[in-house]
Scaffold this motif. Structure first.
Motif, mmCIF file in Angstrom:
data_model
loop_
_atom_site.group_PDB
_atom_site.id
_atom_site.type_symbol
_atom_site.label_atom_id
_atom_site.label_comp_id
_atom_site.label_asym_id
_atom_site.label_seq_id
_atom_site.Cartn_x
_atom_site.Cartn_y
_atom_site.Cartn_z
ATOM 1 N N ARG A 34 0.843 -1.207 0.000
ATOM 2 C CA ARG A 34 0.000 0.000 0.000
ATOM 3 C C ARG A 34 0.874 1.252 0.000
ATOM 4 O O ARG A 34 0.604 2.213 -0.704
ATOM 5 N N GLY A 35 1.934 1.231 0.812
ATOM 6 C CA GLY A 35 2.831 2.385 0.866
ATOM 7 C C GLY A 35 3.541 2.609 -0.457
ATOM 8 O O GLY A 35 3.700 3.740 -0.910
ATOM 9 N N ALA A 36 3.951 1.515 -1.103
ATOM 10 C CA ALA A 36 4.626 1.632 -2.398
ATOM 11 C C ALA A 36 3.680 2.149 -3.461
ATOM 12 O O ALA A 36 4.084 2.925 -4.340
ATOM 13 N N ALA A 37 2.415 1.762 -3.389
ATOM 14 C CA ALA A 37 1.430 2.214 -4.371
ATOM 15 C C ALA A 37 1.208 3.726 -4.276
ATOM 16 O O ALA A 37 0.878 4.376 -5.272
ATOM 17 N N GLU A 38 1.423 4.296 -3.083
ATOM 18 C CA GLU A 38 1.235 5.731 -2.888
ATOM 19 C C GLU A 38 2.401 6.562 -3.416
ATOM 20 O O GLU A 38 2.264 7.753 -3.635
ATOM 21 N N LEU A 39 3.559 5.916 -3.606
ATOM 22 C CA LEU A 39 4.729 6.627 -4.117
ATOM 23 C C LEU A 39 4.627 6.805 -5.627
ATOM 24 O O LEU A 39 4.136 5.931 -6.327
ATOM 25 N N GLU A 40 5.089 7.927 -6.103
ATOM 26 C CA GLU A 40 5.152 8.148 -7.542
ATOM 27 C C GLU A 40 6.576 7.860 -7.987
ATOM 28 O O GLU A 40 7.465 8.685 -7.824
ATOM 29 N N ILE A 41 6.785 6.675 -8.536
ATOM 30 C CA ILE A 41 8.117 6.252 -8.945
ATOM 31 C C ILE A 41 8.190 6.282 -10.467
ATOM 32 O O ILE A 41 7.436 5.581 -11.145
ATOM 33 N N ALA A 42 9.087 7.102 -10.993
ATOM 34 C CA ALA A 42 9.246 7.207 -12.446
ATOM 35 C C ALA A 42 10.024 6.005 -12.957
ATOM 36 O O ALA A 42 10.920 5.490 -12.290
ATOM 37 N N PRO A 43 9.681 5.548 -14.162
ATOM 38 C CA PRO A 43 10.451 4.459 -14.758
ATOM 39 C C PRO A 43 11.907 4.893 -14.954
ATOM 40 O O PRO A 43 12.191 6.085 -15.134
ATOM 41 N N PRO A 44 12.849 3.957 -14.932
ATOM 42 C CA PRO A 44 14.274 4.307 -15.048
ATOM 43 C C PRO A 44 14.587 5.152 -16.297
ATOM 44 O O PRO A 44 15.436 6.033 -16.239
ATOM 45 N N GLU A 45 13.893 4.891 -17.388
ATOM 46 C CA GLU A 45 14.189 5.652 -18.607
ATOM 47 C C GLU A 45 13.786 7.124 -18.490
ATOM 48 O O GLU A 45 14.207 7.956 -19.276
ATOM 49 N N GLU A 46 12.997 7.481 -17.468
ATOM 50 C CA GLU A 46 12.603 8.869 -17.260
ATOM 51 C C GLU A 46 13.373 9.521 -16.113
ATOM 52 O O GLU A 46 13.141 10.675 -15.791
ATOM 53 N N ALA A 47 14.290 8.784 -15.507
ATOM 54 C CA ALA A 47 15.023 9.286 -14.338
ATOM 55 C C ALA A 47 16.005 10.390 -14.736
ATOM 56 O O ALA A 47 16.535 10.416 -15.839
ATOM 57 N N THR A 48 16.240 11.275 -13.794
ATOM 58 C CA THR A 48 17.221 12.330 -13.972
ATOM 59 C C THR A 48 18.542 11.851 -13.383
ATOM 60 O O THR A 48 18.591 11.415 -12.237
#
Length: 52
Positions: A34-48
């Protein structure tokens, strides 16, 4: 004869990682998910990439 990559031997599945995290945090796998679902994690190809 199978050749296994040594790095693969240390890999865990998503489910195993969730269970390990839950155990370490004293919580349930469901709470971790549930906690992970609340995080907005960008895919690696969109990472800065940051060079420190």
């Amino acid at each position: 004869m199978s050749r296994e990559n040594p790095a693969d031997a240390d890999m865990v599945s998503d489910e195993e990682l969730t269970e390990l995290l839950a155990d370490a945090e004293g919580t349930t796998p469901e709470e971790i998910e549930r906690g992970a679902a609340e995080l907005e994690i960008a895919p690696p190809e969109e990472a800065t990439v940051v060079d420190e």
